[in-house]
Motif scaffolding. Structure first.
Motif, mmCIF file in Angstrom:
data_model
loop_
_atom_site.group_PDB
_atom_site.id
_atom_site.type_symbol
_atom_site.label_atom_id
_atom_site.label_comp_id
_atom_site.label_asym_id
_atom_site.label_seq_id
_atom_site.Cartn_x
_atom_site.Cartn_y
_atom_site.Cartn_z
ATOM 1 N N ILE A 9 -120.752 -24.042 -67.703
ATOM 2 C CA ILE A 9 -120.869 -24.564 -68.475
ATOM 3 C C ILE A 9 -123.024 -24.023 -67.917
ATOM 4 O O ILE A 9 -122.889 -24.593 -66.967
ATOM 5 C CB ILE A 9 -121.611 -25.593 -69.963
ATOM 6 C CG1 ILE A 9 -120.376 -25.438 -70.166
ATOM 7 C CG2 ILE A 9 -123.016 -25.356 -70.789
ATOM 8 C CD1 ILE A 9 -119.718 -26.588 -70.905
ATOM 9 N N THR A 10 -123.515 -23.076 -67.742
ATOM 10 C CA THR A 10 -124.803 -22.944 -67.184
ATOM 11 C C THR A 10 -126.096 -22.569 -67.532
ATOM 12 O O THR A 10 -125.847 -21.846 -68.228
ATOM 13 C CB THR A 10 -124.656 -21.871 -65.944
ATOM 14 O OG1 THR A 10 -124.329 -20.528 -67.235
ATOM 15 C CG2 THR A 10 -123.295 -21.991 -65.099
ATOM 16 N N TYR A 24 -128.066 -24.901 -63.599
ATOM 17 C CA TYR A 24 -127.587 -26.427 -63.465
ATOM 18 C C TYR A 24 -126.537 -26.055 -63.902
ATOM 19 O O TYR A 24 -125.836 -24.872 -64.760
ATOM 20 C CB TYR A 24 -128.245 -26.944 -64.903
ATOM 21 C CG TYR A 24 -127.746 -28.208 -65.001
ATOM 22 C CD1 TYR A 24 -126.873 -28.940 -64.786
ATOM 23 C CD2 TYR A 24 -126.630 -28.205 -66.424
ATOM 24 C CE1 TYR A 24 -125.833 -30.013 -65.455
ATOM 25 C CE2 TYR A 24 -125.918 -28.414 -67.146
ATOM 26 C CZ TYR A 24 -125.768 -29.467 -66.453
ATOM 27 O OH TYR A 24 -124.379 -30.964 -66.612
ATOM 28 N N ALA A 25 -125.393 -26.193 -63.359
ATOM 29 C CA ALA A 25 -124.167 -25.742 -63.502
ATOM 30 C C ALA A 25 -123.016 -27.002 -63.933
ATOM 31 O O ALA A 25 -123.855 -28.024 -62.921
ATOM 32 C CB ALA A 25 -123.747 -25.285 -62.858
ATOM 33 N N LEU A 26 -122.500 -26.975 -64.487
ATOM 34 C CA LEU A 26 -121.453 -27.908 -64.571
ATOM 35 C C LEU A 26 -119.811 -27.087 -65.250
ATOM 36 O O LEU A 26 -119.916 -26.481 -65.936
ATOM 37 C CB LEU A 26 -121.122 -28.774 -66.470
ATOM 38 C CG LEU A 26 -120.468 -29.767 -66.490
ATOM 39 C CD1 LEU A 26 -120.347 -30.914 -67.603
ATOM 40 C CD2 LEU A 26 -119.073 -29.040 -67.219
ATOM 41 N N ARG A 27 -118.816 -27.181 -64.228
ATOM 42 C CA ARG A 27 -117.749 -26.918 -64.237
ATOM 43 C C ARG A 27 -116.438 -27.446 -64.159
ATOM 44 O O ARG A 27 -116.609 -28.961 -63.764
ATOM 45 C CB ARG A 27 -117.556 -26.241 -62.984
ATOM 46 C CG ARG A 27 -117.845 -25.036 -63.167
ATOM 47 C CD ARG A 27 -117.155 -24.232 -61.350
ATOM 48 N NE ARG A 27 -117.973 -22.577 -61.470
ATOM 49 C CZ ARG A 27 -117.525 -21.497 -60.705
ATOM 50 N NH1 ARG A 27 -116.847 -21.959 -59.143
ATOM 51 N NH2 ARG A 27 -118.016 -20.588 -60.405
ATOM 52 N N SER A 28 -115.986 -27.373 -65.253
ATOM 53 C CA SER A 28 -113.759 -27.766 -65.694
ATOM 54 C C SER A 28 -113.511 -27.300 -65.416
ATOM 55 O O SER A 28 -113.124 -26.198 -65.356
ATOM 56 C CB SER A 28 -113.920 -28.747 -66.768
ATOM 57 O OG SER A 28 -112.982 -29.974 -67.224
ATOM 58 N N TRP A 29 -112.338 -28.124 -64.924
ATOM 59 C CA TRP A 29 -111.059 -27.358 -64.635
ATOM 60 C C TRP A 29 -110.128 -28.277 -65.184
ATOM 61 O O TRP A 29 -109.394 -29.508 -64.849
ATOM 62 C CB TRP A 29 -111.019 -27.418 -63.014
ATOM 63 C CG TRP A 29 -111.058 -25.866 -61.802
ATOM 64 C CD1 TRP A 29 -111.338 -24.975 -62.082
ATOM 65 C CD2 TRP A 29 -112.529 -27.072 -61.618
ATOM 66 N NE1 TRP A 29 -112.509 -24.669 -61.763
ATOM 67 C CE2 TRP A 29 -113.625 -24.836 -61.087
ATOM 68 C CE3 TRP A 29 -113.754 -27.620 -60.866
ATOM 69 C CZ2 TRP A 29 -114.019 -25.151 -60.398
ATOM 70 C CZ3 TRP A 29 -114.849 -27.258 -60.626
ATOM 71 C CH2 TRP A 29 -115.303 -26.737 -60.077
ATOM 72 N N ARG A 53 -118.296 -20.927 -70.548
ATOM 73 C CA ARG A 53 -117.198 -19.122 -70.413
ATOM 74 C C ARG A 53 -115.901 -19.930 -70.396
ATOM 75 O O ARG A 53 -116.380 -21.116 -69.153
ATOM 76 C CB ARG A 53 -117.489 -18.730 -68.225
ATOM 77 C CG ARG A 53 -116.884 -17.482 -68.039
ATOM 78 C CD ARG A 53 -117.116 -17.379 -66.676
ATOM 79 N NE ARG A 53 -118.512 -16.786 -66.644
ATOM 80 C CZ ARG A 53 -119.212 -15.451 -66.791
ATOM 81 N NH1 ARG A 53 -118.131 -15.087 -67.060
ATOM 82 N NH2 ARG A 53 -120.127 -16.019 -66.648
ATOM 83 N N ILE A 54 -115.092 -19.534 -70.983
ATOM 84 C CA ILE A 54 -113.932 -20.105 -70.594
ATOM 85 C C ILE A 54 -113.170 -19.283 -70.021
ATOM 86 O O ILE A 54 -112.743 -18.386 -70.600
ATOM 87 C CB ILE A 54 -113.809 -20.806 -72.146
ATOM 88 C CG1 ILE A 54 -114.700 -21.859 -72.735
ATOM 89 C CG2 ILE A 54 -111.912 -21.599 -72.029
ATOM 90 C CD1 ILE A 54 -114.604 -21.502 -74.213
ATOM 91 N N ARG A 55 -112.019 -19.691 -69.226
ATOM 92 C CA ARG A 55 -111.381 -18.911 -68.620
ATOM 93 C C ARG A 55 -109.661 -19.083 -68.360
ATOM 94 O O ARG A 55 -110.055 -20.335 -68.303
ATOM 95 C CB ARG A 55 -111.926 -18.108 -66.706
ATOM 96 C CG ARG A 55 -111.270 -16.845 -66.581
ATOM 97 C CD ARG A 55 -111.374 -16.963 -65.472
ATOM 98 N NE ARG A 55 -111.628 -16.952 -63.890
ATOM 99 C CZ ARG A 55 -110.542 -16.938 -63.327
ATOM 100 N NH1 ARG A 55 -109.433 -16.732 -63.073
ATOM 101 N NH2 ARG A 55 -110.497 -18.687 -62.334
ATOM 102 N N HIS A 56 -108.675 -18.420 -68.888
ATOM 103 C CA HIS A 56 -107.857 -19.126 -68.977
ATOM 104 C C HIS A 56 -106.959 -18.328 -68.162
ATOM 105 O O HIS A 56 -106.783 -16.970 -68.379
ATOM 106 C CB HIS A 56 -106.749 -18.552 -70.040
ATOM 107 C CG HIS A 56 -105.255 -19.995 -70.339
ATOM 108 N ND1 HIS A 56 -104.561 -18.912 -71.121
ATOM 109 C CD2 HIS A 56 -104.979 -20.383 -69.527
ATOM 110 C CE1 HIS A 56 -103.695 -19.293 -71.092
ATOM 111 N NE2 HIS A 56 -103.523 -20.722 -69.965
ATOM 112 N N ASP A 57 -106.337 -18.800 -67.404
ATOM 113 C CA ASP A 57 -105.227 -17.381 -66.241
ATOM 114 C C ASP A 57 -103.778 -18.025 -65.673
ATOM 115 O O ASP A 57 -103.395 -18.976 -65.425
ATOM 116 C CB ASP A 57 -106.331 -17.104 -64.109
ATOM 117 C CG ASP A 57 -105.428 -16.417 -63.524
ATOM 118 O OD1 ASP A 57 -104.972 -15.749 -64.164
ATOM 119 O OD2 ASP A 57 -106.444 -16.419 -62.606
#
Length: 210
Positions: free
Chosen positions: A186-187, A169-174, A110-114
Motif C-alpha cells: 500500500i503506497t 509512504y509504503a506499507l508492505r506485508s508478506w 497492490r495484492i499479488r499472489h504467486d
C-alpha cells in the motif's frame, strides 16, 4: 642495584598503564570491528525475537467498518478476504495481481499472489523479515524504516514493513496463501501519510485466509 630497581619500576608502570588504557591487542576495536559487534548484537536480538510468538495485530477500526468506510473483497477464488476502502476502483491488469486505486490514483493497494513461490508458515520468521526489509530499503530511495515485525492476523503469520522515502509512504506485508507467496503493498505520497497510514494498517489487519 639501582639499574635493577629502575627496570622493575618501569615494568610495573607499563603494566599499570596497559590495564588503565586497554593497550593490549583487540581491546580497543576499530570502526570495522565495531560494525561487526553491532551485527552480533542485532543477530542476538533477532534470535531472541524469533523465539517469542508473533505479536497479535489489532483489528481494523470497528467504527470505520460500521460507518461503511470499507467494503469486503473476496480474491483469488475467494480464498482471500480483505477490506478495501470504499470508492477505490479495480485497476487490475495481470493474472495473480489485483490493484485498487483511489479517485486521485495516488493511493494504491497492490495484492499479488504467486503460486510459483511456495513455502511453509515456519519460514515466515525473523530471517525472512530481514531479507524483505532489505528489499524494501532497496526499492525506495532514502527509505526510513518505521516498523518491521512479524505479526499474527486472524491466526496467520504476516511480515509487515513500513517506511517513508523521499516521495512515498509504503506499507508492505508478506505471507502465505495456501502455502504460496502473498504480497500486499500500500503506497501513497508521503505528504498524504497522515491521512492513509491508519487505513493501510486496517487493510492488512483485516486479512483472512481460507
Amino acid at each position: 642495584m639501582k639499574k635493577w630497581m629502575t627496570f622493575s619500576l618501569l615494568v610495573v608502570l607499563t603494566a599499570t598503564m596497559a590495564g588503565c588504557f586497554g593497550t593490549e591487542p583487540d581491546t580497543m576495536p576499530s570502526k570495522e570491528s565495531s560494525k561487526m559487534i553491532d551485527g552480533q548484537q542485532t543477530q542476538t536480538q533477532s534470535s531472541t525475537t524469533q523465539s517469542s510468538p508473533a505479536s497479535q495485530s489489532p483489528k481494523p477500526d470497528p467504527a470505520a467498518v460500521a460507518d461503511g468506510k470499507y467494503e469486503t473483497k473476496l480474491l483469488f477464488s475467494e480464498q482471500l478476504e480483505i477490506l478495501i476502502p470504499k470508492g477505490f476502483k479495480d485497476k487490475s491488469s495481470k493474472t495473480g495481481e489485483v490493484i485498487y486505486k483511489d479517485k486521485s490514483e495516488e493511493v494504491t493497494i497492490r495484492i499479488r499472489h504467486d503460486p510459483g513461490q511456495s513455502t511453509t508458515d515456519r519460514d515466515v520468521d525473523q530471517r525472512l523479515l530481514q531479507k524483505l526489509t532489505a528489499i524494501m530499503e532497496q526499492n525506495y530511495t532514502d527509505a526510513k524504516l518505521l516498523r518491521e515485525e512479524v505479526i499474527k492476523v486472524n491466526g496467520r503469520q504476516l511480515i509487515v514493513v513500513e517506511a517513508d522515502s523521499k516521495d512515498k509512504y509504503a506499507l508492505r506485508s508478506w505471507g502465505l496463501l495456501n502455502g504460496e507467496f502473498l504480497e500486499i503493498e500500500i503506497t501513497c505520497p508521503v505528504k498524504k501519510k497522515t491521512e492513509w497510514q491508519a487505513v493501510a494498517n486496517d487493510v492488512v489487519n483485516s486479512i483472512k485466509m481460507k
